[in-house]
Write a protein that holds these residues in place. Sequence first.
Motif, PDB file in Angstrom:
ATOM      1  N   MET A  62       1.203 -29.000 -67.235  1.00  0.00           N
ATOM      2  CA  MET A  62       1.951 -30.075 -67.878  1.00  0.00           C
ATOM      3  C   MET A  62       2.159 -31.220 -66.903  1.00  0.00           C
ATOM      4  SD  MET A  62       2.368 -28.990 -70.903  1.00  0.00           S
ATOM      5  CE  MET A  62       3.448 -30.306 -71.442  1.00  0.00           C
ATOM      6  N   GLY A  63       1.884 -32.410 -67.375  1.00  0.00           N
ATOM      7  CA  GLY A  63       2.021 -33.576 -66.512  1.00  0.00           C
ATOM      8  C   GLY A  63       3.000 -34.586 -67.067  1.00  0.00           C
ATOM      9  N   VAL A 101       9.312 -28.658 -71.091  1.00  0.00           N
ATOM     10  CA  VAL A 101       9.087 -29.116 -69.732  1.00  0.00           C
ATOM     11  C   VAL A 101      10.102 -30.206 -69.422  1.00  0.00           C
ATOM     12  CG1 VAL A 101       7.409 -30.135 -68.152  1.00  0.00           C
ATOM     13  CG2 VAL A 101       6.638 -28.601 -69.957  1.00  0.00           C
ATOM     14  N   TYR A 102      10.535 -30.258 -68.176  1.00  0.00           N
ATOM     15  CA  TYR A 102      11.567 -31.213 -67.780  1.00  0.00           C
ATOM     16  C   TYR A 102      11.101 -32.057 -66.603  1.00  0.00           C
ATOM     17  CZ  TYR A 102      14.429 -27.953 -70.458  1.00  0.00           C
ATOM     18  OH  TYR A 102      14.928 -27.139 -71.447  1.00  0.00           O
ATOM     19  N   LEU A 103      11.673 -33.240 -66.519  1.00  0.00           N
ATOM     20  CA  LEU A 103      11.495 -34.083 -65.337  1.00  0.00           C
ATOM     21  C   LEU A 103      12.874 -34.585 -64.938  1.00  0.00           C
ATOM     22  CD1 LEU A 103       9.407 -35.310 -63.378  1.00  0.00           C
ATOM     23  CD2 LEU A 103       9.490 -37.389 -64.793  1.00  0.00           C
ATOM     24  N   GLU A 158      12.118 -50.077 -60.133  1.00  0.00           N
ATOM     25  CA  GLU A 158      10.662 -49.952 -60.284  1.00  0.00           C
ATOM     26  C   GLU A 158      10.246 -48.653 -60.979  1.00  0.00           C
ATOM     27  OE1 GLU A 158      12.362 -50.635 -57.484  1.00  0.00           O
ATOM     28  OE2 GLU A 158      11.458 -49.657 -55.725  1.00  0.00           O
ATOM     29  N   ASP A 159      11.201 -47.769 -61.240  1.00  0.00           N
ATOM     30  CA  ASP A 159      10.904 -46.567 -62.026  1.00  0.00           C
ATOM     31  C   ASP A 159      10.941 -46.855 -63.527  1.00  0.00           C
ATOM     32  OD1 ASP A 159      12.855 -44.694 -59.677  1.00  0.00           O
ATOM     33  OD2 ASP A 159      10.660 -44.758 -59.809  1.00  0.00           O
ATOM     34  N   SER A 160      11.372 -48.036 -63.906  1.00  0.00           N
ATOM     35  CA  SER A 160      11.448 -48.389 -65.321  1.00  0.00           C
ATOM     36  C   SER A 160      10.055 -48.374 -65.946  1.00  0.00           C
ATOM     37  CB  SER A 160      12.061 -49.781 -65.491  1.00  0.00           C
ATOM     38  OG  SER A 160      13.392 -49.808 -65.017  1.00  0.00           O
ATOM     39  N   ALA A 161       9.937 -47.655 -67.048  1.00  0.00           N
ATOM     40  CA  ALA A 161       8.646 -47.506 -67.706  1.00  0.00           C
ATOM     41  C   ALA A 161       8.828 -46.629 -68.933  1.00  0.00           C
ATOM     42  CB  ALA A 161       7.621 -46.862 -66.768  1.00  0.00           C
ATOM     43  N   VAL A 162       7.784 -46.538 -69.721  1.00  0.00           N
ATOM     44  CA  VAL A 162       7.721 -45.514 -70.753  1.00  0.00           C
ATOM     45  C   VAL A 162       7.124 -44.274 -70.095  1.00  0.00           C
ATOM     46  CG1 VAL A 162       6.750 -44.825 -72.968  1.00  0.00           C
ATOM     47  CG2 VAL A 162       7.447 -47.210 -72.588  1.00  0.00           C
ATOM     48  N   TYR A 163       7.817 -43.161 -70.252  1.00  0.00           N
ATOM     49  CA  TYR A 163       7.387 -41.913 -69.643  1.00  0.00           C
ATOM     50  C   TYR A 163       6.774 -41.014 -70.716  1.00  0.00           C
ATOM     51  CZ  TYR A 163       9.542 -42.943 -65.177  1.00  0.00           C
ATOM     52  OH  TYR A 163       9.846 -43.512 -63.959  1.00  0.00           O
ATOM     53  N   TYR A 164       5.633 -40.445 -70.347  1.00  0.00           N
ATOM     54  CA  TYR A 164       4.894 -39.589 -71.257  1.00  0.00           C
ATOM     55  C   TYR A 164       4.710 -38.206 -70.636  1.00  0.00           C
ATOM     56  CZ  TYR A 164       3.401 -44.058 -73.278  1.00  0.00           C
ATOM     57  OH  TYR A 164       3.372 -45.306 -73.840  1.00  0.00           O
ATOM     58  N   CYS A 165       4.753 -37.183 -71.469  1.00  0.00           N
ATOM     59  CA  CYS A 165       4.299 -35.883 -71.003  1.00  0.00           C
ATOM     60  C   CYS A 165       2.936 -35.606 -71.622  1.00  0.00           C
ATOM     61  CB  CYS A 165       5.284 -34.781 -71.327  1.00  0.00           C
ATOM     62  SG  CYS A 165       5.464 -34.381 -73.073  1.00  0.00           S
ATOM     63  N   ALA A 166       2.187 -34.762 -70.956  1.00  0.00           N
ATOM     64  CA  ALA A 166       0.830 -34.464 -71.386  1.00  0.00           C
ATOM     65  C   ALA A 166       0.485 -33.039 -70.987  1.00  0.00           C
ATOM     66  CB  ALA A 166      -0.154 -35.448 -70.774  1.00  0.00           C
ATOM     67  N   ALA A 167      -0.518 -32.493 -71.649  1.00  0.00           N
ATOM     68  CA  ALA A 167      -0.911 -31.107 -71.399  1.00  0.00           C
ATOM     69  C   ALA A 167      -2.423 -30.993 -71.293  1.00  0.00           C
ATOM     70  CB  ALA A 167      -0.410 -30.200 -72.513  1.00  0.00           C
ATOM     71  N   GLU A 170       0.332 -44.484 -64.935  1.00  0.00           N
ATOM     72  CA  GLU A 170       0.174 -43.821 -63.650  1.00  0.00           C
ATOM     73  C   GLU A 170       0.709 -42.396 -63.690  1.00  0.00           C
ATOM     74  OE1 GLU A 170       2.380 -45.354 -60.337  1.00  0.00           O
ATOM     75  OE2 GLU A 170       4.174 -45.752 -61.525  1.00  0.00           O
ATOM     76  N   PHE A 171       0.084 -41.561 -62.903  1.00  0.00           N
ATOM     77  CA  PHE A 171       0.491 -40.173 -62.773  1.00  0.00           C
ATOM     78  C   PHE A 171       1.819 -40.096 -62.033  1.00  0.00           C
ATOM     79  CE2 PHE A 171       0.289 -35.741 -61.911  1.00  0.00           C
ATOM     80  CZ  PHE A 171       0.672 -35.586 -60.580  1.00  0.00           C
ATOM     81  N   VAL A 172       2.687 -39.202 -62.487  1.00  0.00           N
ATOM     82  CA  VAL A 172       3.984 -39.005 -61.844  1.00  0.00           C
ATOM     83  C   VAL A 172       4.085 -37.595 -61.253  1.00  0.00           C
ATOM     84  CG1 VAL A 172       6.474 -38.874 -62.214  1.00  0.00           C
ATOM     85  CG2 VAL A 172       5.137 -40.684 -63.323  1.00  0.00           C
ATOM     86  N   ALA A 173       3.819 -36.585 -62.068  1.00  0.00           N
ATOM     87  CA  ALA A 173       4.010 -35.208 -61.616  1.00  0.00           C
ATOM     88  C   ALA A 173       3.202 -34.261 -62.490  1.00  0.00           C
ATOM     89  CB  ALA A 173       5.484 -34.821 -61.662  1.00  0.00           C
ATOM     90  N   VAL A 174       2.903 -33.101 -61.936  1.00  0.00           N
ATOM     91  CA  VAL A 174       2.256 -32.037 -62.693  1.00  0.00           C
ATOM     92  C   VAL A 174       2.874 -30.717 -62.262  1.00  0.00           C
ATOM     93  CG1 VAL A 174       0.382 -31.800 -61.015  1.00  0.00           C
ATOM     94  CG2 VAL A 174       0.047 -30.982 -63.364  1.00  0.00           C
ATOM     95  N   ILE A 175       2.955 -29.798 -63.207  1.00  0.00           N
ATOM     96  CA  ILE A 175       3.493 -28.473 -62.920  1.00  0.00           C
ATOM     97  C   ILE A 175       2.554 -27.446 -63.530  1.00  0.00           C
ATOM     98  CG2 ILE A 175       5.006 -28.552 -64.958  1.00  0.00           C
ATOM     99  CD1 ILE A 175       7.047 -26.909 -63.275  1.00  0.00           C
ATOM    100  N   SER A 176       2.315 -26.389 -62.774  1.00  0.00           N
ATOM    101  CA  SER A 176       1.397 -25.358 -63.237  1.00  0.00           C
ATOM    102  C   SER A 176       2.011 -24.556 -64.371  1.00  0.00           C
ATOM    103  CB  SER A 176       1.036 -24.420 -62.083  1.00  0.00           C
ATOM    104  OG  SER A 176       2.199 -23.758 -61.606  1.00  0.00           O
ATOM    105  N   TRP A 177       1.170 -23.735 -64.977  1.00  0.00           N
ATOM    106  CA  TRP A 177       1.630 -23.011 -66.150  1.00  0.00           C
ATOM    107  C   TRP A 177       2.753 -22.053 -65.824  1.00  0.00           C
ATOM    108  CZ3 TRP A 177       1.191 -17.746 -65.960  1.00  0.00           C
ATOM    109  CH2 TRP A 177       0.287 -17.228 -65.041  1.00  0.00           C
TER     110      TRP A 177
END
Length: 123
Positions: free
Chosen positions: A34-35, A79-81, A89-98, A46-53
């Motif tokens: 999950m990213g 999944v949480y962030l 500068e962290d202002s943005a639309v945040y998306y999760c993805a799989a 832009e990529f922020v984070a990824v976590i393994s299964w």
Amino acid sequence: QVQLVESGGGLVQAGGSLRLSCAASGRILSSYYMGWFRQAPGKEREFVAVISWGGARTYYADSVKGRFTASRDNATNTVYLQMNSLKPEDSAVYYCAADGQMRAVIAGRCDYWGQGTQVTVSS
């Protein structure tokens, strides 16, 4: 198929914290890496984070390392962030993805995407 729905965005002052959630349905979330990604106006996603299964492996963009923490609860397919010490500068639309592959997530080539949640950090 996997459906992803983000929540938890909002307006926060610089230095504050927010926790984003990404609820998955349709298939077992534990099969996927999950990213988290973000896109500010006029900028590329832009990529922020990824976590393994299993949650044991995480990887973060340098811009958020030490401030953001990804976690997951496979029992609830969520999944949480956790975002601390937020900056304007962290202002943005945040998306999760799989995706089934970690390298694909980091590259932004994910099979499934959520609709996004807005995060705005005021100075």
